[in-house]
Design a protein around this motif. Structure first.
Motif, mmCIF file in Angstrom:
data_model
loop_
_atom_site.group_PDB
_atom_site.id
_atom_site.type_symbol
_atom_site.label_atom_id
_atom_site.label_comp_id
_atom_site.label_asym_id
_atom_site.label_seq_id
_atom_site.Cartn_x
_atom_site.Cartn_y
_atom_site.Cartn_z
ATOM 1 N N GLN A 42 0.858 -1.290 -0.109
ATOM 2 C CA GLN A 42 -0.005 0.194 -0.074
ATOM 3 C C GLN A 42 0.945 1.312 0.021
ATOM 4 O O GLN A 42 0.533 2.102 -0.698
ATOM 5 C CB GLN A 42 -0.930 -0.079 1.230
ATOM 6 N N LEU A 43 1.871 1.229 0.784
ATOM 7 C CA LEU A 43 2.852 2.424 1.062
ATOM 8 C C LEU A 43 3.514 2.662 -0.399
ATOM 9 O O LEU A 43 3.571 3.731 -0.974
ATOM 10 C CB LEU A 43 4.008 2.222 1.930
ATOM 11 N N ILE A 44 4.148 1.576 -1.224
ATOM 12 C CA ILE A 44 4.667 1.773 -2.491
ATOM 13 C C ILE A 44 3.709 2.165 -3.596
ATOM 14 O O ILE A 44 3.795 3.043 -4.412
ATOM 15 C CB ILE A 44 5.254 0.265 -3.081
ATOM 16 N N PHE A 78 1.980 5.227 -7.415
ATOM 17 C CA PHE A 78 0.613 5.336 -8.356
ATOM 18 C C PHE A 78 -0.218 6.668 -8.070
ATOM 19 O O PHE A 78 -1.066 7.012 -8.786
ATOM 20 C CB PHE A 78 -0.014 4.087 -8.425
ATOM 21 N N ARG A 79 -0.177 6.946 -6.630
ATOM 22 C CA ARG A 79 -0.833 7.991 -6.239
ATOM 23 C C ARG A 79 -0.224 9.312 -6.455
ATOM 24 O O ARG A 79 -0.595 10.245 -5.961
ATOM 25 C CB ARG A 79 -1.569 7.717 -5.051
ATOM 26 N N LEU A 98 6.526 10.755 0.279
ATOM 27 C CA LEU A 98 6.919 9.524 0.869
ATOM 28 C C LEU A 98 8.144 8.981 0.450
ATOM 29 O O LEU A 98 8.729 7.990 0.997
ATOM 30 C CB LEU A 98 5.793 8.215 0.384
ATOM 31 N N ALA A 99 8.733 9.905 -0.433
ATOM 32 C CA ALA A 99 10.200 9.448 -1.033
ATOM 33 C C ALA A 99 11.228 9.584 0.496
ATOM 34 O O ALA A 99 12.214 8.918 0.563
ATOM 35 C CB ALA A 99 10.621 10.554 -1.978
ATOM 36 N N GLU A 115 4.602 10.496 -17.003
ATOM 37 C CA GLU A 115 3.304 10.122 -16.545
ATOM 38 C C GLU A 115 3.109 10.490 -14.956
ATOM 39 O O GLU A 115 2.478 11.049 -14.624
ATOM 40 C CB GLU A 115 3.050 8.951 -16.801
ATOM 41 N N ARG A 116 4.188 9.987 -14.380
ATOM 42 C CA ARG A 116 4.235 10.176 -12.892
ATOM 43 C C ARG A 116 4.709 11.523 -12.496
ATOM 44 O O ARG A 116 4.027 12.014 -11.361
ATOM 45 C CB ARG A 116 5.410 9.218 -12.168
#
Length: 222
Positions: free
Chosen positions: A87-89, A94-95, A100-101, A132-133
């Motif tokens: 979930q964290l990754i 993707f979100r 979080l880096a 995209e990200r």
């Protein structure tokens, strides 16, 4: 006592001032979140850290990779790829929660510092993925460790690899290539170690450029 916000759950918590915390890095996550990272102490492959099945005497994944590639010199995996790390990754990649880096960097930094290498290389994203990200997810993590790194390893765009078998992944050509100078001993940094095919392909390209040692440090092991 200082009141800070956990970068993972976003809840406020109190960081008590002590001799230890006074000289430590600024807190970025609460104790509840930090305790959720797990590396289960079970029988594992001594090389790739895979959890071995009860009847698995030799690691099938490593035997498969040895038929195709030279073995990696070392593989270090920090945590299990369980629901928490997944979930964290996902939230990070993707979100696009780039904050979080800092969390991933905090875990990676002491391990990067203790290893021997000549060059740190984050496993690259394709230019399409970066567009995209909005950021190169592994380069962003390593940048936040404050440790010097280079990006001579590049990758072409390819279809999403999650959910594919090793055989299906092998049907694709090696997407990696080199642009720039490479040192003799390389430490690759990645987020997830699944079958190992991706990092072995990266190592193959590096060794074609006369790299003599390739170590891999990943955050989570499937």
């Amino acid at each position: 006592m200082d009141q800070v916000i956990c970068l993972i759950c976003l809840k406020e918590y109190i960081e008590e001032l002590s001799f230890r915390t006074y000289f430590s890095q600024e807190p970025i996550m609460c104790d509840d979140c930090s305790r959720k990272f797990n590396y289960e102490q079970v029988r594992r492959c001594s090389h790739c850290n895979k959890k071995l099945l009860p009847d698995e005497e030799s690691c099938i994944d490593c035997l498969f990779m040895k038929e195709l590639f030279l073995p990696l010199d070392d593989i270090i995996c920090l945590y299990d790829y369980d629901d928490w790390t997944r979930q964290l990754i996902y939230k990070y990649k993707f979100r696009k929660d780039i904050v979080l880096a800092e969390v991933f960097a905090r875990f990676f930094k002491p391990h990067i510092k203790r290893l021997d290498y000549d060059m740190v290389i984050p496993l690259p994203s394709s230019s399409e993925k970066i567009h995209e990200r909005g950021f190169d997810h592994m380069a962003e993590v390593v940048k936040r460790t404050g440790i010097t790194f280079q990006t001579p390893l590049k990758t072409k765009h390819r279809a999403k690899q999650a959910g594919l078998t090793k055989v299906e992944r092998l049907k694709d050509s090696n997407p990696f290539y080199i642009e720039g100078e490479i040192a003799k001993r390389v430490l690759l940094i990645d987020d997830i170690y699944t079958t190992g095919l991706t990092v072995h392909r990266a190592a193959e390209v590096l060794r074609n450029e006369n790299v003599t040692e390739v170590k891999v440090l990943t955050f989570a092991r499937v």
